[in-house]
Design a protein around this motif. Structure first.
Motif, PDB file in Angstrom:
ATOM      1  N   TRP A 135       0.840  -1.185   0.000  1.00 21.24           N
ATOM      2  CA  TRP A 135       0.000   0.000   0.000  1.00 21.24           C
ATOM      3  C   TRP A 135       0.880   1.241   0.000  1.00 21.24           C
ATOM      4  N   ARG A 136       0.415   2.262  -0.713  1.00 20.34           N
ATOM      5  CA  ARG A 136       1.060   3.570  -0.665  1.00 20.34           C
ATOM      6  C   ARG A 136       0.423   4.356   0.468  1.00 20.34           C
ATOM      7  N   GLU A 139      -3.509   3.645  -0.214  1.00 23.98           N
ATOM      8  CA  GLU A 139      -3.947   3.230  -1.541  1.00 23.98           C
ATOM      9  C   GLU A 139      -3.206   1.953  -1.923  1.00 23.98           C
ATOM     10  N   ILE A 193      -1.518  -0.911  -3.978  1.00 30.32           N
ATOM     11  CA  ILE A 193      -0.839  -1.034  -5.261  1.00 30.32           C
ATOM     12  C   ILE A 193      -0.991  -2.471  -5.712  1.00 30.32           C
ATOM     13  N   PHE A 252       5.667  -5.106  -8.255  1.00 25.82           N
ATOM     14  CA  PHE A 252       4.784  -3.955  -8.111  1.00 25.82           C
ATOM     15  C   PHE A 252       5.378  -2.767  -8.862  1.00 25.82           C
ATOM     16  N   GLU A 253       4.503  -1.955  -9.448  1.00 23.53           N
ATOM     17  CA  GLU A 253       4.933  -0.716 -10.092  1.00 23.53           C
ATOM     18  C   GLU A 253       4.133   0.438  -9.507  1.00 23.53           C
ATOM     19  N   ASP A 254       4.848   1.544  -9.234  1.00 27.04           N
ATOM     20  CA  ASP A 254       4.187   2.698  -8.644  1.00 27.04           C
ATOM     21  C   ASP A 254       4.932   3.962  -9.061  1.00 27.04           C
ATOM     22  N   GLY A 255       4.259   4.770  -9.838  1.00 28.67           N
ATOM     23  CA  GLY A 255       4.840   6.047 -10.242  1.00 28.67           C
ATOM     24  C   GLY A 255       6.142   5.913 -10.989  1.00 28.67           C
ATOM     25  N   ARG A 285       9.741   0.434  -9.748  1.00 31.24           N
ATOM     26  CA  ARG A 285       9.407  -0.981  -9.720  1.00 31.24           C
ATOM     27  C   ARG A 285       9.953  -1.611  -8.445  1.00 31.24           C
TER      28      ARG A 285
END
Length: 362
Positions: free
Chosen positions: A8-9, A16, A18, A172-175, A178
């Motif tokens: 989670w972010r 949020e 991910i 996972f990828e976020d903004g 990776r």
């Protein structure tokens, strides 16, 4: 019940989730692990990739840890639950039959330009143990596995103590960034399985040539001095029976590789007599036998209580083939060292390196 990893972010008071992605992950895991095997949570030295077995098939990745245990790493990819577990065990049963020489040969095919002993020392800070591949661990590497695979692995691991486990990776990828997350199906601090439990003996040690011996000469500059030993032809040890006991194993005619701990190998010679108390050993100076202790020595080979044989210094006469000063001692990562005063020198790497440095083959 299948394991699930979440990420989670955290943005202030808002979380949020991910969502993981699996695009291409399993096809990349082998390369990821090869580039950094510590991602498995254990210090490992990879010794082979896609290693062919004697019965067909290929072990995805083969590695050793600092204890000499061999790790069989099998990637799940698109295998069925039965296939992936059976394959890991099948390959593991083959690995358990490999001798030390087989393990080194696998390494030489994988990394032909670096000796195994050097690579092991670089990875773990010490030479390989004399016993190699006396035990094995089996690991299935996966992004996901189904409940059937988990059930089989838990049954084997928790029910029968077979060291098989599953390590999960999720991507996972976020903004634009990776991440890889890792977890284990069961506690991965498992007891490895022992080779030879079926009664078959596996040659986990290098063969000994019956001639060469390692001797640790504890030169501290005061109680024992290498200049004395090199000049007058002897090796010695004492202070406790633990130190002098192994010195007495040196046979007449045996070849000794003398090593100063913390410095390296300083001499190679032939044993010419049996172990004797230092104060009773006579050597031939050319003018007839003379007590070694009566010579002008830099070291002091006496100590309080040394009227007791177990405390006394003991010495073995040596005819040196080649010696070098302590400052020019020969040492390289991966060379053999031992806590005992004397041990059988099995390691061909050390014999070769010292022989080359001392021009013993000329």
């Amino acid at each position: 019940m299948a394991l699930e990893m979440g990420l989670w972010r955290a943005d202030g008071s808002k979380l949020e989730r991910i969502e993981p992605t699996s695009i291409g992950l399993e096809s990349q895991l082998e390369t990821y692990i090869e580039s950094d095997p510590t991602m498995l949570g254990t210090s490992l030295l990879l010794i082979g990739r896609q290693v062919p077995t004697a019965h067909g098939g290929y072990v995805d990745l083969l590695a050793v840890d600092e204890t000499g245990t061999v790790h069989v790493l099998e990637l799940k990819r698109d295998k069925t639950p039965r296939d992936v577990t059976a394959q890991a065990l099948d390959y593991g049963s083959w690995v358990s039959t490999l001798s030390r020489g087989d393990i080194v040969a696998i390494w030489n095919s994988y990394k032909p330009h670096k000796p195994f002993e050097v690579a092991f020392a670089e990875a773990f800070g010490d030479a390989p143990p004399e016993d190699l591949n006396t035990s094995q661990v089996f690991t299935i590497v996966a992004a996901t596995v189904d409940a059937a695979t988990e059930r089989i692995v838990r049954f084997l691991n928790e029910g029968y103590g077979i060291p098989i486990n599953v390590v999960f990776f999720r991507h996972f990828e976020d903004g634009g960034n990776r991440y890889l997350a890792r977890t284990w199906l069961v506690d991965h601090e498992m007891q490895p399985t022992k080779s030879g439990s079926s009664g078959k003996q596996v040659k986990s040690k290098e063969p000994w040539n019956g001639q060469d011996w390692y001797c640790s000469f504890g030169d501290d500059g005061t109680s024992r001095n290498w200049v004395d030993a090199a000049t007058h032809g002897f090796v010695s040890a004492g202070g406790q029976s633990w130190y002098s006991r192994t010195l007495k194993n040196l046979p007449v005619g045996g070849r000794v590789f003398a090593c100063i701990p913390g410095s390296g190998y300083v001499g190679v010679g032939t044993v010419t007599g049996t172990a004797t108390r230092f104060d009773q050993l006579k050597i031939d100076t050319g003018d007839g036998p003379i007590f070694l202790a009566s010579l002008p020595l830099l070291g002091n080979y006496t100590r309080p209580g040394d009227e007791d044989d177990e405390i006394a210094e003991w010495a073995v006469p040596i005819e040196w083939t080649h010696t070098v000063p302590k400052a020019k001692a020969v040492w390289q990562k991966g060379m053999f060292a031992n806590q005992n005063s004397v041990a059988k020198l099995r390691q061909a790497f050390t014999i070769e390196q010292v022989s080359t440095a001392f021009n013993l083959d000329d």
